[in-house]
Motif scaffolding. Structure first.
Motif, PDB file in Angstrom:
ATOM      1  N   ASN A  79       1.098  -1.141  -0.028  1.00 29.71           N
ATOM      2  CA  ASN A  79       0.016  -0.181   0.020  1.00 29.71           C
ATOM      3  C   ASN A  79       0.849   1.227   0.105  1.00 29.71           C
ATOM      4  O   ASN A  79       1.603   1.660   1.204  1.00 29.71           O
ATOM      5  CB  ASN A  79      -1.211   0.040   1.192  1.00 29.71           C
ATOM      6  CG  ASN A  79      -1.925   1.057   1.451  1.00 29.71           C
ATOM      7  OD1 ASN A  79      -1.725   2.018   0.465  1.00 29.71           O
ATOM      8  ND2 ASN A  79      -2.855   1.109   2.285  1.00 29.71           N
ATOM      9  N   THR A  80       0.929   1.893  -1.194  1.00 31.50           N
ATOM     10  CA  THR A  80       1.905   3.092  -1.192  1.00 31.50           C
ATOM     11  C   THR A  80       1.223   4.452  -1.031  1.00 31.50           C
ATOM     12  O   THR A  80       2.109   5.298  -0.847  1.00 31.50           O
ATOM     13  CB  THR A  80       2.622   2.906  -2.601  1.00 31.50           C
ATOM     14  OG1 THR A  80       1.462   3.231  -3.759  1.00 31.50           O
ATOM     15  CG2 THR A  80       3.428   1.628  -2.913  1.00 31.50           C
ATOM     16  N   GLU A  81       0.046   4.418  -0.478  1.00 29.66           N
ATOM     17  CA  GLU A  81      -0.496   5.877  -0.397  1.00 29.66           C
ATOM     18  C   GLU A  81       0.154   6.738   0.784  1.00 29.66           C
ATOM     19  O   GLU A  81       0.200   7.710   0.541  1.00 29.66           O
ATOM     20  CB  GLU A  81      -1.918   5.518  -0.093  1.00 29.66           C
ATOM     21  CG  GLU A  81      -2.871   5.156  -1.093  1.00 29.66           C
ATOM     22  CD  GLU A  81      -4.286   4.884  -0.493  1.00 29.66           C
ATOM     23  OE1 GLU A  81      -4.734   5.295   0.264  1.00 29.66           O
ATOM     24  OE2 GLU A  81      -5.240   4.216  -1.565  1.00 29.66           O
ATOM     25  N   LYS A  82       0.642   6.004   1.799  1.00 27.11           N
ATOM     26  CA  LYS A  82       1.341   6.645   2.872  1.00 27.11           C
ATOM     27  C   LYS A  82       2.848   7.041   2.528  1.00 27.11           C
ATOM     28  O   LYS A  82       3.391   7.443   3.588  1.00 27.11           O
ATOM     29  CB  LYS A  82       0.962   6.081   3.956  1.00 27.11           C
ATOM     30  CG  LYS A  82      -0.305   6.228   4.571  1.00 27.11           C
ATOM     31  CD  LYS A  82      -0.882   5.453   5.894  1.00 27.11           C
ATOM     32  CE  LYS A  82      -2.342   5.590   6.390  1.00 27.11           C
ATOM     33  NZ  LYS A  82      -2.681   4.829   7.577  1.00 27.11           N
ATOM     34  N   ASN A  86       7.211  10.580  -1.302  1.00 29.57           N
ATOM     35  CA  ASN A  86       7.572  10.623  -2.847  1.00 29.57           C
ATOM     36  C   ASN A  86       8.903   9.735  -3.101  1.00 29.57           C
ATOM     37  O   ASN A  86       8.962   9.088  -4.165  1.00 29.57           O
ATOM     38  CB  ASN A  86       7.335  12.086  -3.424  1.00 29.57           C
ATOM     39  CG  ASN A  86       6.115  12.586  -3.363  1.00 29.57           C
ATOM     40  OD1 ASN A  86       5.017  11.774  -3.717  1.00 29.57           O
ATOM     41  ND2 ASN A  86       6.048  13.884  -3.557  1.00 29.57           N
ATOM     42  N   LYS A 100       8.251   6.422  -3.085  1.00 27.09           N
ATOM     43  CA  LYS A 100       7.618   5.857  -4.258  1.00 27.09           C
ATOM     44  C   LYS A 100       8.437   5.881  -5.531  1.00 27.09           C
ATOM     45  O   LYS A 100       8.300   4.653  -6.279  1.00 27.09           O
ATOM     46  CB  LYS A 100       6.323   6.606  -4.275  1.00 27.09           C
ATOM     47  CG  LYS A 100       5.385   6.910  -3.449  1.00 27.09           C
ATOM     48  CD  LYS A 100       4.110   7.751  -3.691  1.00 27.09           C
ATOM     49  CE  LYS A 100       3.032   7.379  -2.578  1.00 27.09           C
ATOM     50  NZ  LYS A 100       1.981   8.699  -2.757  1.00 27.09           N
ATOM     51  N   GLU A 117       9.292   2.540  -7.844  1.00 27.66           N
ATOM     52  CA  GLU A 117       9.079   2.661  -9.299  1.00 27.66           C
ATOM     53  C   GLU A 117      10.299   2.321 -10.007  1.00 27.66           C
ATOM     54  O   GLU A 117      10.314   1.565 -11.005  1.00 27.66           O
ATOM     55  CB  GLU A 117       8.592   3.975  -9.749  1.00 27.66           C
ATOM     56  CG  GLU A 117       7.262   4.315  -9.492  1.00 27.66           C
ATOM     57  CD  GLU A 117       6.216   3.360 -10.198  1.00 27.66           C
ATOM     58  OE1 GLU A 117       5.742   3.468 -11.246  1.00 27.66           O
ATOM     59  OE2 GLU A 117       5.337   2.567  -9.513  1.00 27.66           O
TER      60      GLU A 117
END
Length: 220
Positions: A15-18, A21, A24, A28
């Protein structure tokens, strides 16, 4: 291959929402590299191209661009691969690891596509100098093997043996048994070609023992 697949499965479950950047972006980068690793090269390229255009972290951009260079190499797009490397090498602040990977790739292009061992050797030696400035001893060991291979192609048997022995010792120090076994396997072929059948047999037996210990039944 299994490592890339396992990493992708883990990333897709996250779950990358929290996440910040930066985290993230790192995910990627890993995702793009893993996709390339499992031969979904175009999909991996798309992720890395988007990443390179959207982040401000210079080191991450450099790492991303060199991975794109290797992806182009895998697709036999040699001009594009060279362009990435040459543009990166123009940066005086280029990270030593990335610089080493650029020189390694340029060396591979020289030997595999232009059949020019002399130019390949120059690039591999430059790569070794760069890797020596990093903490990645496995990369140093790998490039030393390449240098030994080129000296063997050039008929400089003593030089090739010297580099292979150095690579074996370094791999033993860092515990890279798989690469050590592969070097010994190649050593056996080298000795066989030079009619030293006893040493060839000895190298193959040592290689077999390591592969079996690692559970690799197909390395021999």
């Amino acid at each position: 291959l299994n490592e890339y697949k396992s990493a992708l499965e883990y990333i897709y479950k996250l779950n990358t929402e929290k996440l910040l950047n930066n985290d993230k972006h790192q995910l990627e980068f890993i995702k793009g590299c893993c996709l390339i690793g499992i031969r979904k090269i175009e999909e991996g390229k798309s992720i890395l191209l988007l990443l390179a255009d959207s982040v401000s972290d210079i080191k991450l951009v450099q790492k991303t661009l060199v991975e794109l260079a290797y992806a182009e190499f895998d697709l036999n797009n040699i001009n594009e691969a060279e362009d990435y490397c040459k543009k990166l090498l123009n940066d005086r602040k280029l990270d030593p690891e990335v610089k080493g990977k650029c020189h390694n790739l340029l060396g591979l292009i020289e030997i595999q596509f232009r059949n020019d061992p002399e130019q390949a050797l120059k690039q591999f030696i430059l790569a070794e100098e760069c890797y020596a400035k990093t903490k990645y001893a496995d990369r140093t060991a790998g490039i030393i093997v390449n240098i030994g291979n080129i000296y063997n192609i050039l008929g400089k048997k003593e030089e090739s043996e010297k580099y292979w022995k150095e690579a074996i010792e370094l791999n033993r120090q860092i515990g890279n048994l798989n690469q050590e076994a592969n070097i010994l396997l190649g050593y056996g072929i080298f000795y066989q070609e030079n009619f030293n059948f006893e040493k060839a047999k000895e190298s193959w037996i040592q290689s077999e023992k390591i592969f079996l210990a690692l559970g690799n039944l197909y390395g021999i």
